[in-house]
Scaffold this active site. Sequence first.
Site, PDB file in Angstrom:
ATOM      1  N   SER A  69       0.734 -21.251 -19.799  1.00 53.83           N
ATOM      2  CA  SER A  69       0.762 -20.053 -20.639  1.00 53.83           C
ATOM      3  C   SER A  69       0.824 -20.388 -22.123  1.00 53.83           C
ATOM      4  O   SER A  69       1.349 -21.422 -22.531  1.00 53.83           O
ATOM      5  CB  SER A  69       1.974 -19.192 -20.282  1.00 53.83           C
ATOM      6  OG  SER A  69       1.878 -18.757 -18.946  1.00 53.83           O
TER       7      SER A  69
HETATM    8  N1  SAH Z   1       4.418 -20.348 -15.667  1.00 54.23           N
HETATM    9  C1  SAH Z   1       3.289 -21.201 -15.944  1.00 54.23           C
HETATM   10  C2  SAH Z   1       1.996 -20.437 -15.884  1.00 54.23           C
HETATM   11  C3  SAH Z   1       1.143 -20.852 -14.762  1.00 54.23           C
HETATM   12  S1  SAH Z   1      -0.304 -19.837 -14.519  1.00 54.23           S
HETATM   13  C4  SAH Z   1       3.498 -21.860 -17.287  1.00 54.23           C
HETATM   14  O1  SAH Z   1       4.628 -22.041 -17.681  1.00 54.23           O
HETATM   15  O2  SAH Z   1       2.542 -22.243 -17.929  1.00 54.23           O
HETATM   16  C5  SAH Z   1       0.224 -18.772 -13.221  1.00 54.23           C
HETATM   17  C6  SAH Z   1       0.576 -19.444 -11.927  1.00 54.23           C
HETATM   18  O3  SAH Z   1       0.807 -18.403 -10.981  1.00 54.23           O
HETATM   19  C7  SAH Z   1      -0.513 -20.318 -11.308  1.00 54.23           C
HETATM   20  O4  SAH Z   1      -0.012 -21.605 -11.143  1.00 54.23           O
HETATM   21  C8  SAH Z   1      -0.816 -19.661  -9.957  1.00 54.23           C
HETATM   22  O5  SAH Z   1      -1.074 -20.580  -8.914  1.00 54.23           O
HETATM   23  C9  SAH Z   1       0.471 -18.906  -9.702  1.00 54.23           C
HETATM   24  N2  SAH Z   1       0.384 -17.802  -8.754  1.00 54.23           N
HETATM   25  C10 SAH Z   1      -0.596 -16.871  -8.613  1.00 54.23           C
HETATM   26  N3  SAH Z   1      -0.305 -16.020  -7.613  1.00 54.23           N
HETATM   27  C11 SAH Z   1       0.909 -16.398  -7.111  1.00 54.23           C
HETATM   28  C12 SAH Z   1       1.747 -15.929  -6.051  1.00 54.23           C
HETATM   29  N4  SAH Z   1       1.411 -14.863  -5.296  1.00 54.23           N
HETATM   30  N5  SAH Z   1       2.906 -16.575  -5.808  1.00 54.23           N
HETATM   31  C13 SAH Z   1       3.277 -17.648  -6.562  1.00 54.23           C
HETATM   32  N6  SAH Z   1       2.532 -18.148  -7.560  1.00 54.23           N
HETATM   33  C14 SAH Z   1       1.357 -17.533  -7.846  1.00 54.23           C
END
Ligand code: SAH
Length: 219
Positions: A69
Amino acid sequence: MNLARQGIGMTSQRTRVRMIERLRQKGIVDEGVLAALAAVPRHVFVEEALSSRAYEDTALPLGFAQTISQPYVVARMIEALRAGRDSLGKTLEIGAGCGYQAAVLAQLTKEVYAVERIAPLLAKAKQNLRKIGQVEVRLKHADGQAGLPEAAPFETIIVAAAAATVPPALLRQLALGGRMILPIGGATQYLCLIEHRAEGFVETRLDAVRFVPLLPGVE
Ligand code: SAH
């Protein structure tokens, strides 16, 4: 892993300070949030080839079609969750990715649970958090649409992937007095802040955003 050796050039303390200054310019005022972002070495969480860009205020690719993010969005969401409250309390993050936001949350509250649906990403998050000495975040490989019933209720829930509508399980697991923030929508999305008050759930629509989709199941 030698963090000092990685701390040269573009990943230096000075670049990190510049990132915090940019967040201030963009309107982040919560000093606690700014300090938390300043304390987390974001370059540890991005691919080595991208580490020179780790302190740019942009989302960066993580692999598996996912992104780490944007620091501003992390700051904005956590600021909205904290406003007027003493503490985030027991916090659940859905979509841990590489663990960056979980590390920021762990600077601000003792109890952080984070779930991720892609197993290799969760392994990476575990590894990254260990590298920075953060061993208290509890990580789970699971579909976050179901929340984390075994640890509920939560005072804070933060979702890092966009859903069409608010997953009902997350509403059920939000403690009275608690707050949740999540991106809602498809092609166009906005941040939705939900407060669980005695009279019910109160929703506030915040900024337009762009997140990867919240997907069902695990892989
Ligand atoms: N929090 C992260 C952002 C990662 S992007 C950061 O600090 O940068 C969002 C993440 O959500 C991805 O890794 C994706 O695999 C996950 N995701 C999407 N749908 C999900 C679900 N139903 N349960 C858990 N994780 C999920």
